[in-house]
Design an enzyme around this catalytic site. Structure first.
Site, PDB file in Angstrom:
ATOM      1  N   LYS A   1      -2.204  -7.088  14.571  1.00 21.99           N
ATOM      2  CA  LYS A   1      -1.747  -7.028  13.173  1.00 21.99           C
ATOM      3  C   LYS A   1      -2.680  -6.058  12.473  1.00 21.99           C
ATOM      4  CE  LYS A   1      -1.787  -8.119   9.247  1.00 21.99           C
ATOM      5  NZ  LYS A   1      -1.993  -7.082   8.214  1.00 21.99           N
TER       6      LYS A   1
ATOM      7  N   GLU B   1     -16.011 -10.471  13.188  1.00 25.04           N
ATOM      8  CA  GLU B   1     -16.995  -9.535  12.666  1.00 25.04           C
ATOM      9  C   GLU B   1     -16.650  -9.359  11.196  1.00 25.04           C
ATOM     10  OE1 GLU B   1     -18.372  -5.985  11.464  1.00 25.04           O
ATOM     11  OE2 GLU B   1     -17.293  -5.257  13.236  1.00 25.04           O
TER      12      GLU B   1
ATOM     13  N   CYS C   1     -18.676  -1.722   7.407  1.00 28.06           N
ATOM     14  CA  CYS C   1     -19.326  -3.039   7.336  1.00 28.06           C
ATOM     15  C   CYS C   1     -20.811  -2.908   7.609  1.00 28.06           C
ATOM     16  CB  CYS C   1     -18.674  -4.010   8.309  1.00 28.06           C
ATOM     17  SG  CYS C   1     -18.918  -3.544  10.005  1.00 28.06           S
TER      18      CYS C   1
ATOM     19  N   GLU D   1     -21.034  -8.113  -1.164  1.00 30.09           N
ATOM     20  CA  GLU D   1     -20.580  -6.897  -0.482  1.00 30.09           C
ATOM     21  C   GLU D   1     -19.640  -6.126  -1.411  1.00 30.09           C
ATOM     22  OE1 GLU D   1     -19.023  -5.855   3.904  1.00 30.09           O
ATOM     23  OE2 GLU D   1     -17.600  -7.063   2.768  1.00 30.09           O
TER      24      GLU D   1
HETATM   25  N1  NAI Z   1     -15.336  -4.633   8.279  1.00 30.46           N
HETATM   26  C1  NAI Z   1     -15.505  -5.224   7.134  1.00 30.46           C
HETATM   27  O1  NAI Z   1     -16.496  -5.823   6.919  1.00 30.46           O
HETATM   28  C2  NAI Z   1     -14.445  -5.110   6.117  1.00 30.46           C
HETATM   29  C3  NAI Z   1     -14.617  -5.666   4.863  1.00 30.46           C
HETATM   30  N2  NAI Z   1     -13.657  -5.527   3.938  1.00 30.46           N
HETATM   31  C4  NAI Z   1     -13.897  -6.122   2.610  1.00 30.46           C
HETATM   32  O2  NAI Z   1     -12.825  -6.975   2.372  1.00 30.46           O
HETATM   33  C5  NAI Z   1     -12.241  -6.691   1.106  1.00 30.46           C
HETATM   34  C6  NAI Z   1     -10.765  -6.933   1.173  1.00 30.46           C
HETATM   35  O3  NAI Z   1     -10.155  -5.990   2.056  1.00 30.46           O
HETATM   36  P1  NAI Z   1      -8.893  -6.409   2.871  1.00 30.46           P
HETATM   37  O4  NAI Z   1      -8.263  -5.327   3.605  1.00 30.46           O
HETATM   38  O5  NAI Z   1      -8.007  -7.170   1.938  1.00 30.46           O
HETATM   39  O6  NAI Z   1      -9.595  -7.304   3.959  1.00 30.46           O
HETATM   40  P2  NAI Z   1      -9.049  -8.557   4.618  1.00 30.46           P
HETATM   41  O7  NAI Z   1     -10.129  -9.223   5.342  1.00 30.46           O
HETATM   42  O8  NAI Z   1      -8.289  -9.369   3.625  1.00 30.46           O
HETATM   43  O9  NAI Z   1      -7.958  -7.954   5.629  1.00 30.46           O
HETATM   44  C7  NAI Z   1      -8.219  -7.624   6.959  1.00 30.46           C
HETATM   45  C8  NAI Z   1      -7.003  -7.981   7.786  1.00 30.46           C
HETATM   46  O10 NAI Z   1      -6.750  -9.370   7.706  1.00 30.46           O
HETATM   47  C9  NAI Z   1      -5.389  -9.605   7.340  1.00 30.46           C
HETATM   48  N3  NAI Z   1      -5.346 -10.855   6.609  1.00 30.46           N
HETATM   49  C10 NAI Z   1      -5.674 -11.065   5.309  1.00 30.46           C
HETATM   50  N4  NAI Z   1      -5.545 -12.379   5.005  1.00 30.46           N
HETATM   51  C11 NAI Z   1      -5.132 -13.009   6.127  1.00 30.46           C
HETATM   52  C12 NAI Z   1      -4.828 -14.353   6.453  1.00 30.46           C
HETATM   53  N5  NAI Z   1      -4.932 -15.338   5.554  1.00 30.46           N
HETATM   54  N6  NAI Z   1      -4.429 -14.635   7.715  1.00 30.46           N
HETATM   55  C13 NAI Z   1      -4.339 -13.669   8.648  1.00 30.46           C
HETATM   56  N7  NAI Z   1      -4.593 -12.380   8.389  1.00 30.46           N
HETATM   57  C14 NAI Z   1      -5.008 -12.034   7.157  1.00 30.46           C
HETATM   58  C15 NAI Z   1      -5.031  -8.382   6.536  1.00 30.46           C
HETATM   59  O11 NAI Z   1      -3.642  -8.229   6.450  1.00 30.46           O
HETATM   60  C16 NAI Z   1      -5.722  -7.301   7.335  1.00 30.46           C
HETATM   61  O12 NAI Z   1      -4.969  -6.962   8.479  1.00 30.46           O
HETATM   62  C17 NAI Z   1     -12.587  -5.256   0.840  1.00 30.46           C
HETATM   63  O13 NAI Z   1     -12.612  -5.013  -0.530  1.00 30.46           O
HETATM   64  C18 NAI Z   1     -13.912  -5.130   1.491  1.00 30.46           C
HETATM   65  O14 NAI Z   1     -14.898  -5.510   0.582  1.00 30.46           O
HETATM   66  C19 NAI Z   1     -12.490  -4.896   4.217  1.00 30.46           C
HETATM   67  C20 NAI Z   1     -12.267  -4.315   5.443  1.00 30.46           C
HETATM   68  C21 NAI Z   1     -13.255  -4.362   6.478  1.00 30.46           C
HETATM   69  O1  LIG Z   2     -19.112   0.727  16.022  1.00 29.86           O
HETATM   70  C1  LIG Z   2     -18.426  -0.280  15.867  1.00 29.86           C
HETATM   71  O2  LIG Z   2     -18.003  -0.914  16.838  1.00 29.86           O
HETATM   72  C2  LIG Z   2     -18.042  -0.752  14.520  1.00 29.86           C
HETATM   73  C3  LIG Z   2     -18.273  -0.067  13.437  1.00 29.86           C
HETATM   74  C4  LIG Z   2     -17.857  -0.431  12.088  1.00 29.86           C
HETATM   75  C5  LIG Z   2     -17.444  -1.618  11.664  1.00 29.86           C
HETATM   76  O3  LIG Z   2     -17.461  -2.683  12.452  1.00 29.86           O
HETATM   77  C6  LIG Z   2     -16.873  -1.848  10.321  1.00 29.86           C
HETATM   78  O4  LIG Z   2     -17.077  -1.042   9.446  1.00 29.86           O
HETATM   79  O5  LIG Z   2     -16.149  -2.853  10.140  1.00 29.86           O
END
Ligand code: NAI
Ligand SMILES: O=C(O)/C=C/C=C(\O)C(=O)O
Length: 494
Positions: A187, A263, A297, A398
């Protein structure tokens, strides 16, 4: 996504289920927006609950079909072919990733796309050379037994992905899952559906059996994300994204006692000692604050600098920040947009909050003036704050934007305590020319990954993940096998 076009930018983006591209069965769709211009550039077909159930059923059936019957050598050969095909179609993947994220081409071409291929190739190698475990055991009757383990795939793995490094983070999970013999339903983020869809073409081109790799598009709650994670035929869930989303998914995983690998977010500190090589520290930290417009992240959002070099460091970082050019596409210094209008609003809320809480803005702090096609893009200025207190919101939550707070410190003990005083535990970086101190302080960091004199320097064989609110479990190299396989211990009385 159609299977013939080589121009993904204007395509309709379809689900990929059981080896075929499909529209959503309820006829729902949503726009795919280019964050660099704010304009819709495609239509994504949203999977219904029935479509998600079909994808999971296809993945389950594939476990006992030709895929499940392959030898490890045959499977690994296919996985390596996926890597080669991604490389062959690198331009298509690059166009798709840049269209979805608006990120600079040189970032996607040096990080996202090569890692997409490397994630398959590396896990093919890991699985081919995976050692078994065995013990000779003394038995109560004075005899011997032989214990040894066999690893089996866990089954159907749900892969729920974010939008910041769409191909990289998705393949980081799909690579090991398939190498270990599982099947997957992916997804992708609703913001970045293209590369996951395009990977379906690659799977078909290399002859991957139907149902091994599936993609369902949609949102989280009440949509494909929730339908997938609550489907009882999903055996394990791997997720990268926000901590709150991880908590929601964990509740679904509890039903049926399914395994999870998470993660999640971070509020990563960097510590710059007075003896650091300032050129190296400024180069590394400006990358760690501004790369991917701070949507990493692993990005640094708190920088602690030893007092004697504080002013010099801040001045150098400000100059580096001003070298990033939001909206100036085509320029090597181009700083891409944030992913969406909503995310920009969130980041700008933090920009306002920093000032309300008394921070001094060293540079940036708002929305850049941009004309031309990018005027509607979701850009913000690269931003640095000083005069931030440890308890300020921007030093605790964050943000996921191109910004950080810079704070002076006086002693090693003080800075270790400050760095560790967070609910997160993803990563940290230490900058010093004193290697005893580098080792000592790195070991004192309560994080999954700590770099010394570098940042985001990745060896894919190493354990990767976070502690506390930053995640559960470690992936990478043999560590991924712990999540993507189930062990059977066989005890033979000799
Ligand atoms: N790698 C990281 O640490 C990330 C952190 N973020 C943070 O998260 C905030 C929100 O971004 P989003 O894209 O909305 O992140 P999110 O964590 O809500 O979404 C990531 C994935 O999870 C899915 N998802 C969301 N709610 C769900 C649920 N209840 N059940 C199953 N799947 C679900 C989304 O459709 C997407 O595919 C950002 O503003 C940012 O601060 C966002 C992306 C990556
Ligand atoms: O190098 C990786 O495997 C991951 C890099 C970055 C992230 O995990 C992220 O920004 O979510």
């Amino acid at each position: 996504m159609t299977s013939t076009s080589s121009s993904p930018v204007t395509e309709t983006i379809l689900n990929f289920i059981d080896g075929s591209y499909r529209k959503g069965s309820e006829g729902k769709s949503f726009p795919n927006v280019n964050p660099a211009t704010g304009t819709a550039i495609g239509v994504v077909h949203e999977a219904s609950q029935a479509d998600v159930a079909d994808a999971v059923a296809a993945a389950k059936a594939a476990l006992t079909g030709p895929w499940g019957k392959m030898t490890t050598a045959e499977r690994v050969k296919l996985i390596a072919a996926v890597a080669t095909e991604i490389e062959r179609r690198a331009d298509d993947f690059l166009a798709a990733e840049v269209a979805d994220t608006g990120k600079p081409r040189h970032v996607a071409s040096h990080i996202d796309i090569p890692r997409g291929a490397a994630n398959f190739r590396m896990f093919a190698d890991v699985v081919s050379t995976m050692p078994g475990e065995s013990f000779n055991t003394s038995t109560p009757d004075g005899g011997q037994a032989l214990n040894y383990t066999v690893r089996k795939p866990k089954g159907v793995v749900a892969v729920v992905c974010p939008w910041n490094f769409p191909l990289l983070l998705m393949t980081w999970k799909v690579g090991p899952a398939l190498a270990c013999g599982n099947t997957v339903v992916v997804k992708p983020s609703e913001e970045t559906p293209r590369t996951a869809a395009l990977l379906g073409e690659v799977m078909n081109a290399v002859g991957m059996p139907k149902g091994v790799y599936n993609v369902v598009h949609g949102f989280g709650p009440g949509s494909a994300g929730e339908f997938l994670t609550s489907n009882p035929d999903v055996d394990a869930i791997t997720f990268t994204g926000e901590t709150g989303t991880g908590q929601a998914i964990m509740q679904k995983a509890a039903i049926g006692v399914r395994d999870i690998s998470f993660e999640l977010g971070g509020k990563n500190p960097a510590i710059v000692f007075a003896d650091a090589d300032l050129d190296k520290a400024v180069e590394g930290l400006s990358r760690s604050v501004f790369l991917n417009t701070g949507q990493v992240c692993l990005g640094t959002e708190r920088v602690y600098v030893e007092r004697p070099i504080f002013d010099a460091f801040v001045a150098r970082m400000a100059a580096a920040a001003q070298g990033f050019k939001p909206g100036v596409t085509g320029d090597r210094a181009y700083l891409g947009p944030l992913i969406s209008a909503e995310h920009r609003e969130k980041v700008l809320g933090y920009y306002r909050r920093a000032v309300e809480d008394g921070a001094t803005v060293v540079t940036g702090g708002g929305v850049p003036e941009i004309s031309g096609a990018e005027a509607g893009g979701f850009f913000v200025e690269p931003t640095l704050w000083i005069d931030v207190a440890h308890g300020d919101t921007v030093m605790r939550e964050e943000i996921f934007g191109p910004c950080c707070g810079i704070v002076p410190f006086d002693s090693e003990d003080e800075v270790i305590a400050l760095a560790n005083d967070t609910v997160y535990g993803l990563c940290a970086s230490i900058w010093t020319e004193n290697m005893s101190r580098g080792h000592r302080v790195a070991a004192a960091m309560d994080v999954g990954v700590c770099w010394v004199n570098s940042w985001f320097l990745r060896d894919l064989r190493t354990a990767f993940g976070g502690s506390g609110h930053s995640g559960i479990g470690r992936e990478g190299g043999v560590h991924s096998l712990e999540f993507y396989t189930e062990i059977t211990n066989i005890c033979v009385k000799l």
